[in-house]
Design an enzyme around this catalytic site. Structure first.
Site, short mmCIF file in Angstrom:
data_model
loop_
_atom_site.label_atom_id
_atom_site.label_comp_id
_atom_site.label_asym_id
_atom_site.label_seq_id
_atom_site.Cartn_x
_atom_site.Cartn_y
_atom_site.Cartn_z
N ARG A 65 39.61 29.81 38.78
CA ARG A 65 39.64 29.93 40.24
C ARG A 65 39.79 28.56 40.91
O ARG A 65 39.34 28.37 42.04
CB ARG A 65 38.39 30.64 40.77
CG ARG A 65 38.28 32.09 40.31
CD ARG A 65 37.01 32.72 40.83
NE ARG A 65 36.86 34.10 40.37
CZ ARG A 65 35.72 34.77 40.37
NH1 ARG A 65 34.62 34.19 40.79
NH2 ARG A 65 35.66 36.00 39.93
N ARG B 167 40.08 28.82 46.95
CA ARG B 167 38.65 29.07 47.12
C ARG B 167 37.94 27.94 47.85
O ARG B 167 37.52 28.10 48.98
CB ARG B 167 37.97 29.37 45.78
CG ARG B 167 38.43 30.69 45.18
CD ARG B 167 37.83 30.95 43.81
NE ARG B 167 36.40 31.14 43.85
CZ ARG B 167 35.80 32.29 44.13
NH1 ARG B 167 36.52 33.35 44.44
NH2 ARG B 167 34.49 32.40 44.09
N ARG C 246 46.67 29.99 53.58
CA ARG C 246 46.37 31.42 53.47
C ARG C 246 46.00 32.06 54.81
O ARG C 246 45.83 33.28 54.88
CB ARG C 246 45.18 31.62 52.50
CG ARG C 246 45.51 31.67 51.01
CD ARG C 246 46.18 32.98 50.58
NE ARG C 246 45.58 34.17 51.17
CZ ARG C 246 44.47 34.77 50.72
NH1 ARG C 246 43.84 34.29 49.67
NH2 ARG C 246 44.01 35.85 51.32
N ASP D 88 46.39 37.74 41.08
CA ASP D 88 45.18 38.54 41.11
C ASP D 88 45.24 39.55 39.98
O ASP D 88 46.32 40.01 39.58
CB ASP D 88 45.03 39.27 42.45
CG ASP D 88 43.67 39.93 42.57
OD1 ASP D 88 43.56 41.10 42.14
OD2 ASP D 88 42.72 39.28 43.03
N TYR E 58 38.50 49.13 37.20
CA TYR E 58 38.89 49.18 38.61
C TYR E 58 39.56 50.51 38.94
O TYR E 58 39.30 51.12 39.99
CB TYR E 58 39.83 48.03 38.95
CG TYR E 58 39.14 46.72 39.23
CD1 TYR E 58 38.35 46.55 40.35
CD2 TYR E 58 39.29 45.63 38.38
CE1 TYR E 58 37.70 45.35 40.62
CE2 TYR E 58 38.66 44.42 38.63
CZ TYR E 58 37.87 44.29 39.75
OH TYR E 58 37.24 43.10 40.02
#
Length: 352
Positions: A37, A41, A50, A86, A161
């Site tokens: 990551r 972030r 973003r 992702d 998921y």
């Protein structure tokens, strides 16, 4: 019909990459370091680009993917870039109705319950993800001798998921399918195996020089259940991409009881989360390299404490075939980028 893509010729300087050498167990000029990551972030430049752009939208914009992937390489001078994407993007690409909800994570509109639900999910082909090919190719051009790590979600985590409909702590619906509807479970795992393997292959052919398979939720399983119901599918993903000759990193969270099996699934490098001392992990993974595993919260400690603990990790890594330094999980969003810069410089300058 899917048309096979030619593989991009690797940059000649990659042969001297510290990260690729460590992954293969060869002597290195310094301990290589990158951060899970790391692409975003905690970086202000990430948040600027973003602004107003959704997560999945940003992952499907090649120009934005290139910029975000390169940001931590520019700022920290790490030994590898990790492709900005992702874990559920391949599902979105083949038409699964899902979105990433702020503060929640991926949410699937119609969770998988039946064989018909599985059959409705298409296999992934390069034609589904032309933006990935474009972004990886652009990154390979700009990174040159710095490796690009491609990544995909492992079958169990992606299946969870799809079955749960979103993130879960107990994975109760997932395990209910595993044990109560084994035919549906096997079909779903085979479907995701194809998608993950194809997604990694697209990245490799476009220029990725290593890959990481994330099994974020595998720590919810017992070794027996993992070995019987999950490991064979992850092994097929890793075997499929193994033919391309790039190092394969396999990482899970809370998997101290699975490290040996995760290596046996076909990993060249086993990622170790921060809960397991690296010295304890090395004997478990056999003749493989390890990756990790500083507690991500230690970047909030005084610099001297952070680097002292990093030194302990590096020393423990000496017992492995090779060692790639990383945090034991992802960068926490409130991390001070200056601390990660100091940590990178410390690791790269640490005497071998």
């Amino acid at each position: 019909m899917s048309v096979p893509l030619p593989r991009r010729t690797p940059h000649p300087g990659l042969a001297d990459s510290a990260l690729l050498k460590a992954a293969r167990g060869e002597p290195v000029p310094h301990t290589p370091v990158w951060f899970m990551r790391q692409a975003g972030r905690s970086l202000p430049e990430y948040h600027r680009v973003r602004t107003g752009v959704g997560m999945l939208e940003s992952c499907m914009d090649p120009e934005l993917v290139v910029e975000i992937t390169l940001q931590p390489v520019r700022r920290y001078g790490v030994d590898a870039a990790i492709f900005f994407s992702d874990i559920v993007l391949p599902l979105k690409a083949v038409g699964v109705d899902l979105d990433i909800v702020a503060g929640v994570g991926p949410v699937v509109a119609s969770p998988v319950r039946t064989l018909e639900d599985v059959a409705a999910i298409p296999d992934l082909t390069p034609e589904h993800v032309p933006f990935i090919t474009e972004a990886v190719g652009g990154l390979a051009d700009q990174l040159g001798a710095t490796p690009l790590i491609g990544f995909a979600g492992a079958p169990f985590t992606v299946a969870s998921y799809l079955v749960e409909g979103g993130p879960s702590k107990e994975h109760a619906k997932t395990k209910a399918m595993m044990f109560g509807a084994p035919d549906v479970w096997d079909a779903l795992m085979r479907k995701i195996t194809q998608i993950s393997a194809a997604y990694l292959e697209v990245q490799i052919l476009a220029g990725a020089s290593a890959v990481q398979l994330f099994d974020s939720w595998a720590g919810a399983l017992t070794p027996a259940d993992y070995e019987a119901l999950v490991m064979p599918h992850s092994a097929r993903v890793l075997a499929h991409v193994g033919g391309h000759g790039v190092p394969r990193i396999h990482f899970g969270v809370g998997t101290s009881n699975l490290l040996g099996l995760m290596g046996e699934a076909g990993a060249d490098v086993v990622g170790v989360d921060w809960r397991t001392p690296l010295a304890s992990a090395v004997p478990l993974v056999g003749d493989r390299s390890v990756q990790g595993n500083l507690d991500p919260t230690l970047v909030f400690a005084p610099t001297e404490m952070m680097t002292a603990r990093a030194a302990e990790v590096i020393e423990a890594g000496r017992a492995a075939r090779g060692h790639i330094f990383n945090l034991g999980h992802g960068v926490i969003p409130s991390t001070d980028p200056d601390q990660l810069k100091k940590l990178t410089e410390f690791v790269q300058s640490y005497p071998l």
